[in-house]
Design a protein around this motif. Structure first.
Motif, PDB file in Angstrom:
ATOM      1  N   ALA B 122       0.818  -1.207   0.000  1.00 54.93           N
ATOM      2  CA  ALA B 122       0.000   0.000   0.000  1.00 54.93           C
ATOM      3  C   ALA B 122       0.853   1.259   0.000  1.00 54.93           C
ATOM      4  CB  ALA B 122      -0.935   0.007   1.209  1.00 54.93           C
ATOM      5  N   ALA B 123       2.031   1.153   0.595  1.00 55.32           N
ATOM      6  CA  ALA B 123       2.883   2.349   0.658  1.00 55.32           C
ATOM      7  C   ALA B 123       4.308   1.991   1.015  1.00 55.32           C
ATOM      8  CB  ALA B 123       2.321   3.332   1.690  1.00 55.32           C
ATOM      9  N   LEU B 124       5.214   2.820   0.548  1.00 54.57           N
ATOM     10  CA  LEU B 124       6.624   2.728   0.936  1.00 54.57           C
ATOM     11  C   LEU B 124       6.962   3.973   1.738  1.00 54.57           C
ATOM     12  CD1 LEU B 124       8.127   1.584  -2.491  1.00 54.57           C
ATOM     13  CD2 LEU B 124       7.235   0.171  -0.629  1.00 54.57           C
ATOM     14  N   ILE B 125       7.624   3.771   2.858  1.00 54.53           N
ATOM     15  CA  ILE B 125       7.899   4.883   3.757  1.00 54.53           C
ATOM     16  C   ILE B 125       9.388   4.926   4.086  1.00 54.53           C
ATOM     17  CG2 ILE B 125       7.355   5.907   6.009  1.00 54.53           C
ATOM     18  CD1 ILE B 125       4.700   4.440   5.956  1.00 54.53           C
ATOM     19  N   ASP B 126       9.953   6.125   4.032  1.00 52.91           N
ATOM     20  CA  ASP B 126      11.368   6.269   4.380  1.00 52.91           C
ATOM     21  C   ASP B 126      11.595   7.592   5.095  1.00 52.91           C
ATOM     22  OD1 ASP B 126      14.082   4.696   3.417  1.00 52.91           O
ATOM     23  OD2 ASP B 126      14.429   6.819   3.840  1.00 52.91           O
ATOM     24  N   LEU B 147       3.481   8.708   8.345  1.00 53.52           N
ATOM     25  CA  LEU B 147       3.271   7.292   8.657  1.00 53.52           C
ATOM     26  C   LEU B 147       1.885   7.001   9.230  1.00 53.52           C
ATOM     27  CD1 LEU B 147       5.872   4.890  10.132  1.00 53.52           C
ATOM     28  CD2 LEU B 147       3.626   4.975  11.198  1.00 53.52           C
ATOM     29  N   GLU B 148       1.528   7.740  10.269  1.00 49.27           N
ATOM     30  CA  GLU B 148       0.248   7.475  10.924  1.00 49.27           C
ATOM     31  C   GLU B 148      -0.928   7.631   9.955  1.00 49.27           C
ATOM     32  OE1 GLU B 148       2.717   9.171  12.236  1.00 49.27           O
ATOM     33  OE2 GLU B 148       3.211   8.018  14.025  1.00 49.27           O
ATOM     34  N   LYS B 149      -0.861   8.684   9.182  1.00 57.88           N
ATOM     35  CA  LYS B 149      -1.962   8.949   8.245  1.00 57.88           C
ATOM     36  C   LYS B 149      -2.055   7.843   7.191  1.00 57.88           C
ATOM     37  CE  LYS B 149      -3.596  12.421   4.902  1.00 57.88           C
ATOM     38  NZ  LYS B 149      -4.935  11.827   4.994  1.00 57.88           N
ATOM     39  N   ILE B 150      -0.915   7.413   6.720  1.00 57.51           N
ATOM     40  CA  ILE B 150      -0.888   6.357   5.697  1.00 57.51           C
ATOM     41  C   ILE B 150      -1.503   5.066   6.229  1.00 57.51           C
ATOM     42  CG2 ILE B 150       0.638   4.878   4.322  1.00 57.51           C
ATOM     43  CD1 ILE B 150       2.657   7.259   4.342  1.00 57.51           C
ATOM     44  N   ILE B 151      -1.100   4.704   7.438  1.00 56.80           N
ATOM     45  CA  ILE B 151      -1.625   3.485   8.060  1.00 56.80           C
ATOM     46  C   ILE B 151      -3.148   3.560   8.153  1.00 56.80           C
ATOM     47  CG2 ILE B 151      -1.666   2.095  10.163  1.00 56.80           C
ATOM     48  CD1 ILE B 151       0.986   1.981   8.804  1.00 56.80           C
ATOM     49  N   GLU B 152      -3.604   4.712   8.636  1.00 54.04           N
ATOM     50  CA  GLU B 152      -5.030   4.862   8.883  1.00 54.04           C
ATOM     51  C   GLU B 152      -5.829   4.890   7.573  1.00 54.04           C
ATOM     52  OE1 GLU B 152      -7.474   7.778  11.888  1.00 54.04           O
ATOM     53  OE2 GLU B 152      -5.285   7.709  12.031  1.00 54.04           O
ATOM     54  N   ASP B 153      -5.350   5.680   6.639  1.00 49.36           N
ATOM     55  CA  ASP B 153      -6.083   5.833   5.381  1.00 49.36           C
ATOM     56  C   ASP B 153      -6.210   4.518   4.629  1.00 49.36           C
ATOM     57  OD1 ASP B 153      -6.285   8.443   5.988  1.00 49.36           O
ATOM     58  OD2 ASP B 153      -4.955   9.199   4.405  1.00 49.36           O
ATOM     59  N   ASN B 154      -5.199   3.694   4.735  1.00 49.51           N
ATOM     60  CA  ASN B 154      -5.204   2.446   3.958  1.00 49.51           C
ATOM     61  C   ASN B 154      -5.667   1.233   4.755  1.00 49.51           C
ATOM     62  OD1 ASN B 154      -3.760   3.074   1.182  1.00 49.51           O
ATOM     63  ND2 ASN B 154      -2.669   4.225   2.759  1.00 49.51           N
ATOM     64  N   ALA B 178      -0.267   3.405  15.574  1.00 46.54           N
ATOM     65  CA  ALA B 178      -1.166   3.775  14.482  1.00 46.54           C
ATOM     66  C   ALA B 178      -2.156   2.662  14.140  1.00 46.54           C
ATOM     67  CB  ALA B 178      -0.355   4.157  13.254  1.00 46.54           C
ATOM     68  N   GLY B 179      -1.956   1.492  14.746  1.00 46.88           N
ATOM     69  CA  GLY B 179      -2.950   0.448  14.522  1.00 46.88           C
ATOM     70  C   GLY B 179      -2.432  -0.839  13.898  1.00 46.88           C
ATOM     71  N   VAL B 180      -1.160  -0.879  13.573  1.00 49.99           N
ATOM     72  CA  VAL B 180      -0.589  -2.108  13.010  1.00 49.99           C
ATOM     73  C   VAL B 180      -0.493  -3.177  14.099  1.00 49.99           C
ATOM     74  CG1 VAL B 180       1.545  -3.133  12.123  1.00 49.99           C
ATOM     75  CG2 VAL B 180       0.664  -1.008  11.140  1.00 49.99           C
ATOM     76  N   THR B 181      -0.911  -4.385  13.786  1.00 50.81           N
ATOM     77  CA  THR B 181      -0.885  -5.447  14.799  1.00 50.81           C
ATOM     78  C   THR B 181      -0.053  -6.650  14.377  1.00 50.81           C
ATOM     79  OG1 THR B 181      -3.025  -6.143  13.901  1.00 50.81           O
ATOM     80  CG2 THR B 181      -3.064  -4.873  15.929  1.00 50.81           C
ATOM     81  N   SER B 182       0.560  -6.579  13.203  1.00 47.18           N
ATOM     82  CA  SER B 182       1.480  -7.633  12.781  1.00 47.18           C
ATOM     83  C   SER B 182       2.695  -6.978  12.140  1.00 47.18           C
ATOM     84  CB  SER B 182       0.818  -8.580  11.777  1.00 47.18           C
ATOM     85  OG  SER B 182      -0.130  -9.414  12.410  1.00 47.18           O
ATOM     86  N   ILE B 183       3.861  -7.432  12.548  1.00 50.93           N
ATOM     87  CA  ILE B 183       5.089  -6.816  12.058  1.00 50.93           C
ATOM     88  C   ILE B 183       6.076  -7.875  11.593  1.00 50.93           C
ATOM     89  CG2 ILE B 183       7.153  -5.544  12.797  1.00 50.93           C
ATOM     90  CD1 ILE B 183       5.341  -3.810  14.517  1.00 50.93           C
ATOM     91  N   LEU B 184       6.599  -7.638  10.400  1.00 49.00           N
ATOM     92  CA  LEU B 184       7.680  -8.473   9.890  1.00 49.00           C
ATOM     93  C   LEU B 184       8.951  -7.648   9.975  1.00 49.00           C
ATOM     94  CD1 LEU B 184       8.638 -11.065   8.615  1.00 49.00           C
ATOM     95  CD2 LEU B 184       7.878 -10.240   6.389  1.00 49.00           C
ATOM     96  N   ASN B 185       9.867  -8.082  10.828  1.00 50.97           N
ATOM     97  CA  ASN B 185      11.037  -7.269  11.143  1.00 50.97           C
ATOM     98  C   ASN B 185      12.319  -7.810  10.513  1.00 50.97           C
ATOM     99  OD1 ASN B 185      12.771  -5.425  12.395  1.00 50.97           O
ATOM    100  ND2 ASN B 185      13.022  -6.760  14.182  1.00 50.97           N
ATOM    101  N   PHE B 186      12.929  -6.997   9.672  1.00 48.61           N
ATOM    102  CA  PHE B 186      14.191  -7.377   9.048  1.00 48.61           C
ATOM    103  C   PHE B 186      15.380  -6.726   9.735  1.00 48.61           C
ATOM    104  CE2 PHE B 186      11.191  -8.413   5.767  1.00 48.61           C
ATOM    105  CZ  PHE B 186      11.732  -9.536   5.156  1.00 48.61           C
ATOM    106  N   ALA B 187      15.110  -5.809  10.630  1.00 49.08           N
ATOM    107  CA  ALA B 187      16.194  -5.141  11.345  1.00 49.08           C
ATOM    108  C   ALA B 187      16.742  -6.062  12.426  1.00 49.08           C
ATOM    109  CB  ALA B 187      15.697  -3.843  11.958  1.00 49.08           C
ATOM    110  N   PRO B 188      18.059  -6.069  12.603  1.00 48.67           N
ATOM    111  CA  PRO B 188      18.654  -6.960  13.598  1.00 48.67           C
ATOM    112  C   PRO B 188      18.487  -6.437  15.001  1.00 48.67           C
ATOM    113  CG  PRO B 188      20.369  -5.746  12.447  1.00 48.67           C
ATOM    114  CD  PRO B 188      19.077  -5.348  11.819  1.00 48.67           C
ATOM    115  N   THR B 189      17.287  -6.431  15.477  1.00 49.16           N
ATOM    116  CA  THR B 189      16.972  -5.942  16.812  1.00 49.16           C
ATOM    117  C   THR B 189      15.821  -6.733  17.394  1.00 49.16           C
ATOM    118  OG1 THR B 189      17.381  -3.734  15.924  1.00 49.16           O
ATOM    119  CG2 THR B 189      16.502  -3.879  18.152  1.00 49.16           C
TER     120      THR B 189
END
Lengths: 253, 253
Positions: B122-126, B147-154, B178-189
């Motif tokens: 739906a969107a790319l964010i940087d 970010l927040e607006k994008i999450i909500e709008d989509n 913002a409402g995301v409940t599933s995250i796929l994390n590629f960052a080493p943290t």
DNA sequence: CCATCTTTGTGCACGCGTTCACAAAGACAT
DNA sequence: ATGTCTTTGTGAACGCGTGCACAAAGATGG
């Protein structure tokens, strides 16, 4: 995590459980961060929190490596970093080849996390002649024709496959024939390898599908129970399996 | 596989074991390939071979979904594709945002395996203002501020984090808020998230480290037993942990 | 309608991994 | 030297996942 091991027969190597091995890199990262802050010692409780695991699990994990802690004090950070690094084989240099320099392959070549852990990208290999010689991440791409020679000349034992699914098995066969005994596979295919060769798979779409499952369950049950099961002939319409084929994933039967 | 789930309390959802859920996408892929070949039915033995698992395991997995097979015949391919897709939630559209459009993020945006499984980018964010508006994979990159607006709008509920490690937790917090409940994390943290939020981690360097462990063991034991353990002060020299920091992986303690 | 043959679905046992809970070990102060 | 306090290392119990092996179910042919 992504999708984990492929048919490893739970071959607990030298008594260290596979599950423990999979966590060692996690501990190592947390310890490295502590080391950079010049923290001298750390308790199992603190380190477990930093690694996101249970402290009892961490202590048991470490107990497989030896008794490296001091009761009443904790673990010496530097010492533990060394011990885990040695156990994981990170005190030596591992030349790695990446096969398939598309979007993903190029990203992997540029990924800093490899070099920083003792993994050296020895070569980039692609089947496209137009790519040959073109530098990616400062390394010139070489053609697939030279795969065997590259493996041999560099003493490569770890290969990364980032090709399309259709080419993965063939590339895998050539890598193994040339002497590679560990493969990290990003192609969405089940690779067949002889005994003695380790394969680990990273499948981005599978991870998302697992998330979607739980997401559906969380959102779930209120809207559309979807009672009547469709007949066998009914095809779902939303998931049109597009291009990016996993065509060769199935054997001719 | 990559590194699998993060601290899910084995919450067997609706009686389907987590291990089974993780294999469903595998079966689905093999079945989709069969479907494209217009194979009408498949036995558990054949499908198991194609998916690289034990046939008994496959049958038990399917038994959690229901009795979808026919004894003496096998499974109807189309029907099973539908059932698994529905179970995984792939019959609906999942808008996804990718945060962090570096090498990896761009590769993910271009990855065909997402769209083909019902996942829509739906969107790319940087965070880099210079990236804003620049199209990647045909999608214009948007700035983190929105970010927040994008999450909500989509109506996005799944987020992919491909930022450097230092930014991951902060991005994660904002996504969750913002409402995301599933995250796929590629960052080493290790990401800290509230209950109810699923995190799956894909860590490329961890996979390689696990391979290195087994590789060392295979090559093993003959060369250098490395007897004398160094003192606590001795620091290994080969694995100089470089840049690409996992600096914020550890809490201030 | 019956016999045979194939393949599913599952009861059961086993092994791995996780977690609890505690005794042993060492540091540190007095 | 002795006691107290902290933290490790691990014995033991439990639960999940895997794989075997077989009975039940249905197809198929006579």
């Amino acid at each position: 995590m992504a999708t984990g091991r492929t048919h490893r027969p739970a071959t607990r190597s030298r008594g260290i459980p596979e599950a423990t091995v999979a966590r060692l890199p996690l501990y190592l990262r947390a310890l490295t961060a502590l080391s950079e802050r010049s923290v001298p010692t750390v308790s199992s409780e603190e380190l477990a929190a930093a690694a996101g695991v249970n402290s009892a699990k961490l202590r048991k994990d470490f107990s497989y490596l030896g008794s490296y802690g001091t009761r009443g004090v904790g673990y010496d950070v530097e010492y533990l970093v060394y011990q885990i690094s040695r156990e994981l084989g990170l005190t030596q240099d591992w030349p790695v080849v990446i096969v398939g320099i598309g979007n993903l392959g190029a990203a992997l070549a540029n990924y800093g996390g490899f070099a920083s852990r003792g993994f050296r990208v020895a070569a980039l290999i692609d089947a496209d002649p137009a790519m040959a010689g073109k530098p990616v991440a400062g390394i010139p791409v070489q053609h697939t024709d030279d795969l065997e020679k590259i493996i041999e000349d560099n003493g490569v034992s770890i290969g990364v496959i980032a090709t399309p699914a259709g080419a993965a098995q063939q590339v895998c066969d050539r890598l193994v024939a040339a002497g590679v005994t560990s493969i990290l596979n990003f192609a969405p295919t089940v690779l067949a390898v002889p005994d003695g060769v380790d394969v680990r798979k990273v499948d981005l779409s599978i991870e998302l599908q697992i998330l979607a499952f739980h997401e559906q369950r969380k959102a779930g049950e209120e809207a559309g129970p979807d009672g009547a099961a469709p007949t066998a002939a009914t095809r779902k319409e939303s998931t049109d399996q597009g291009p990016e084929g996993d065509v060769p994933a199935v054997m001719p039967a």
